[in-house]
Design a protein around this motif. Structure first.
Motif, PDB file in Angstrom:
ATOM      1  N   SER A 134      -1.629  -9.880   0.214  1.00 49.79           N
ATOM      2  CA  SER A 134      -1.563 -10.002   1.672  1.00 49.79           C
ATOM      3  C   SER A 134      -2.893  -9.618   2.312  1.00 49.79           C
ATOM      4  O   SER A 134      -3.370 -10.296   3.228  1.00 49.79           O
ATOM      5  CB  SER A 134      -0.446  -9.123   2.233  1.00 49.79           C
ATOM      6  OG  SER A 134       0.810  -9.556   1.777  1.00 49.79           O
ATOM      7  N   TYR A 147       5.982   7.596  -0.868  1.00 44.98           N
ATOM      8  CA  TYR A 147       7.303   7.029  -1.085  1.00 44.98           C
ATOM      9  C   TYR A 147       8.199   8.164  -1.560  1.00 44.98           C
ATOM     10  O   TYR A 147       7.803   8.947  -2.435  1.00 44.98           O
ATOM     11  CB  TYR A 147       7.194   5.924  -2.138  1.00 44.98           C
ATOM     12  CG  TYR A 147       8.426   5.102  -2.314  1.00 44.98           C
ATOM     13  CD1 TYR A 147       8.851   4.222  -1.327  1.00 44.98           C
ATOM     14  CD2 TYR A 147       9.171   5.188  -3.479  1.00 44.98           C
ATOM     15  CE1 TYR A 147       9.986   3.445  -1.506  1.00 44.98           C
ATOM     16  CE2 TYR A 147      10.302   4.425  -3.663  1.00 44.98           C
ATOM     17  CZ  TYR A 147      10.706   3.553  -2.672  1.00 44.98           C
ATOM     18  OH  TYR A 147      11.825   2.796  -2.846  1.00 44.98           O
ATOM     19  N   LEU A 184       3.039  -3.781   6.135  1.00 46.66           N
ATOM     20  CA  LEU A 184       3.467  -4.159   4.789  1.00 46.66           C
ATOM     21  C   LEU A 184       4.233  -3.020   4.117  1.00 46.66           C
ATOM     22  O   LEU A 184       5.262  -3.251   3.482  1.00 46.66           O
ATOM     23  CB  LEU A 184       2.257  -4.562   3.941  1.00 46.66           C
ATOM     24  CG  LEU A 184       1.565  -5.859   4.346  1.00 46.66           C
ATOM     25  CD1 LEU A 184       0.229  -6.000   3.627  1.00 46.66           C
ATOM     26  CD2 LEU A 184       2.455  -7.060   4.090  1.00 46.66           C
ATOM     27  N   GLU A 216       8.110  -1.723 -10.249  1.00 53.27           N
ATOM     28  CA  GLU A 216       8.102  -1.654  -8.782  1.00 53.27           C
ATOM     29  C   GLU A 216       6.681  -1.468  -8.252  1.00 53.27           C
ATOM     30  O   GLU A 216       6.299  -2.094  -7.265  1.00 53.27           O
ATOM     31  CB  GLU A 216       8.991  -0.498  -8.299  1.00 53.27           C
ATOM     32  CG  GLU A 216      10.473  -0.740  -8.491  1.00 53.27           C
ATOM     33  CD  GLU A 216      11.310   0.494  -8.185  1.00 53.27           C
ATOM     34  OE1 GLU A 216      12.306   0.355  -7.448  1.00 53.27           O
ATOM     35  OE2 GLU A 216      10.960   1.596  -8.668  1.00 53.27           O
ATOM     36  N   LYS A 261       2.075  -7.626  -3.895  1.00 50.43           N
ATOM     37  CA  LYS A 261       2.397  -8.014  -2.513  1.00 50.43           C
ATOM     38  C   LYS A 261       1.344  -7.498  -1.531  1.00 50.43           C
ATOM     39  O   LYS A 261       0.859  -8.247  -0.680  1.00 50.43           O
ATOM     40  CB  LYS A 261       3.777  -7.484  -2.118  1.00 50.43           C
ATOM     41  CG  LYS A 261       4.906  -8.186  -2.802  1.00 50.43           C
ATOM     42  CD  LYS A 261       6.227  -7.522  -2.467  1.00 50.43           C
ATOM     43  CE  LYS A 261       7.371  -8.143  -3.241  1.00 50.43           C
ATOM     44  NZ  LYS A 261       8.638  -7.443  -3.003  1.00 50.43           N
ATOM     45  N   ILE A 262       1.002  -6.233  -1.652  1.00 53.43           N
ATOM     46  CA  ILE A 262       0.072  -5.612  -0.698  1.00 53.43           C
ATOM     47  C   ILE A 262      -1.330  -6.212  -0.856  1.00 53.43           C
ATOM     48  O   ILE A 262      -1.942  -6.649   0.126  1.00 53.43           O
ATOM     49  CB  ILE A 262       0.019  -4.080  -0.890  1.00 53.43           C
ATOM     50  CG1 ILE A 262       1.389  -3.444  -0.681  1.00 53.43           C
ATOM     51  CG2 ILE A 262      -1.056  -3.454  -0.005  1.00 53.43           C
ATOM     52  CD1 ILE A 262       1.827  -3.225   0.730  1.00 53.43           C
ATOM     53  N   GLN A 279       7.665  -2.826   5.580  1.00 52.72           N
ATOM     54  CA  GLN A 279       8.534  -3.896   5.087  1.00 52.72           C
ATOM     55  C   GLN A 279       9.002  -3.655   3.660  1.00 52.72           C
ATOM     56  O   GLN A 279      10.170  -3.844   3.352  1.00 52.72           O
ATOM     57  CB  GLN A 279       7.808  -5.243   5.136  1.00 52.72           C
ATOM     58  CG  GLN A 279       7.685  -5.824   6.504  1.00 52.72           C
ATOM     59  CD  GLN A 279       6.960  -7.161   6.472  1.00 52.72           C
ATOM     60  OE1 GLN A 279       6.780  -7.775   5.420  1.00 52.72           O
ATOM     61  NE2 GLN A 279       6.540  -7.614   7.639  1.00 52.72           N
ATOM     62  N   TYR A 280       8.085  -3.258   2.783  1.00 55.91           N
ATOM     63  CA  TYR A 280       8.409  -3.194   1.365  1.00 55.91           C
ATOM     64  C   TYR A 280       9.059  -1.888   0.920  1.00 55.91           C
ATOM     65  O   TYR A 280       9.803  -1.884  -0.046  1.00 55.91           O
ATOM     66  CB  TYR A 280       7.164  -3.477   0.514  1.00 55.91           C
ATOM     67  CG  TYR A 280       6.640  -4.875   0.720  1.00 55.91           C
ATOM     68  CD1 TYR A 280       7.487  -5.976   0.662  1.00 55.91           C
ATOM     69  CD2 TYR A 280       5.311  -5.101   1.008  1.00 55.91           C
ATOM     70  CE1 TYR A 280       7.017  -7.258   0.875  1.00 55.91           C
ATOM     71  CE2 TYR A 280       4.828  -6.387   1.213  1.00 55.91           C
ATOM     72  CZ  TYR A 280       5.684  -7.462   1.151  1.00 55.91           C
ATOM     73  OH  TYR A 280       5.208  -8.725   1.356  1.00 55.91           O
ATOM     74  N   ILE A 281       8.751  -0.793   1.594  1.00 52.50           N
ATOM     75  CA  ILE A 281       9.383   0.477   1.190  1.00 52.50           C
ATOM     76  C   ILE A 281       9.917   1.217   2.406  1.00 52.50           C
ATOM     77  O   ILE A 281       9.929   2.436   2.463  1.00 52.50           O
ATOM     78  CB  ILE A 281       8.414   1.362   0.365  1.00 52.50           C
ATOM     79  CG1 ILE A 281       7.127   1.661   1.111  1.00 52.50           C
ATOM     80  CG2 ILE A 281       8.121   0.749  -0.973  1.00 52.50           C
ATOM     81  CD1 ILE A 281       6.189   2.593   0.352  1.00 52.50           C
ATOM     82  N   ASN A 282      10.426   0.454   3.353  1.00 54.53           N
ATOM     83  CA  ASN A 282      10.842   0.914   4.672  1.00 54.53           C
ATOM     84  C   ASN A 282      11.510   2.279   4.733  1.00 54.53           C
ATOM     85  O   ASN A 282      10.896   3.242   5.147  1.00 54.53           O
ATOM     86  CB  ASN A 282      11.709  -0.144   5.339  1.00 54.53           C
ATOM     87  CG  ASN A 282      12.853  -0.587   4.441  1.00 54.53           C
ATOM     88  OD1 ASN A 282      13.305   0.143   3.572  1.00 54.53           O
ATOM     89  ND2 ASN A 282      13.309  -1.814   4.643  1.00 54.53           N
ATOM     90  N   LEU A 301       4.746  -4.109  -5.879  1.00 54.61           N
ATOM     91  CA  LEU A 301       4.184  -3.639  -4.610  1.00 54.61           C
ATOM     92  C   LEU A 301       2.685  -3.910  -4.559  1.00 54.61           C
ATOM     93  O   LEU A 301       2.171  -4.408  -3.550  1.00 54.61           O
ATOM     94  CB  LEU A 301       4.460  -2.141  -4.439  1.00 54.61           C
ATOM     95  CG  LEU A 301       3.951  -1.513  -3.156  1.00 54.61           C
ATOM     96  CD1 LEU A 301       4.683  -2.066  -1.944  1.00 54.61           C
ATOM     97  CD2 LEU A 301       4.096  -0.003  -3.212  1.00 54.61           C
TER      98      LEU A 301
END
Length: 172
Positions: free
Chosen positions: A65, A46, A113, A54, A61-62, A116-119, A58
Motif C-alpha cells: 500500500s 498489537y 492501514l 499474520e 499489505k502495509i 483496518q488490518y488490526i483494528n 500484514l
C-alpha cells in the motif's frame, strides 16, 4: 495532552515533528528519529502475539500500500521497512521511512492501514479527542515540520513515546 522534552537546547523541528505525530495519531505508540540515516521509525503495538503468517500478511499489505501510494505520487522512497518484535503478550510493529520522501498524507495512510488490518487489537492511548479544526492544524504542523527536517541538518537521535497522557521526548 502534556509533553516533556528531556534533552539539551531548544525544541528543534525534529522534536516538534515527533510531538505533533504522537498528538495527532494516538495509534502510534512511539517514534524515533535517526539523523544519520534521516529515517523515522514508527512503532505500533498489537495487543497479542501475531503468528509468522499474520506478520507476513500484514507486511505485504502495509508495504504494498505504501509503495502504491508513492508510485501514484511519483516518488521513489529510499527506505521502506517493516520489522517486528514480540514482547510478552504484545507484538510491536515498526515501520521505517526516510524523511526525504515522507509526507503527512503517507503517515495518515499508515495509521489508517493499521486501523483496518488490526483494528480492535491496536493499542492506542485514550485521550480527549481533538476536534476537526485541531486535527487539521496538527496535520499542517506535521507537514511543515517534515519539510523543515528535510532541509535542516539536525543531528540529535530522538525517541518519543506516550506515558499516562503525556508525550515524552528524549535525546539519545
Amino acid at each position: 495532552m502534556d509533553f516533556r522534552y528531556k534533552g539539551k537546547g531548544d525544541v528543534t523541528h525534529s522534536v516538534s515533528l515527533l510531538i505533533s505525530i504522537l498528538i495527532r495519531y494516538p495509534e502510534v505508540a512511539k517514534i524515533n528519529f535517526d539523523p544519520d540515516r534521516q529515517v523515522l521509525r514508527f512503532t505500533f503495538i498489537y495487543s497479542r502475539v501475531l503468528s509468522e503468517a499474520e506478520i507476513n500478511a500484514l507486511r505485504e499489505k502495509i508495504l504494498s500500500s505504501i509503495e502504491v501510494y508513492n508510485l501514484l505520487e511519483n516518488k521513489q522512497p529510499q527506505v521502506i521497512n517493516l520489522d517486528y518484535k514480540i514482547s510478552e503478550n504484545l507484538t510491536m510493529i515498526e515501520i521505517q521511512r526516510d524523511v526525504d520522501t515522507l509526507v503527512q498524507e503517507e503517515i495518515a495512510l499508515m495509521v489508517e492501514l493499521f486501523q483496518q488490518y488490526i483494528n480492535k487489537n491496536l493499542v492506542t492511548e485514550e485521550h480527549d479527542q481533538l476536534v476537526d479544526e485541531d486535527l487539521v492544524v496538527q496535520e499542517e504542523l506535521i507537514e511543515h515540520m517534515l519539510e523543515s527536517v528535510k532541509t535542516k541538518s539536525e543531528n540529535k537521535r530522538l525517541y518519543a513515546f506516550r506515558e499516562e497522557g503525556r508525550v515524552l521526548v528524549f535525546n539519545k
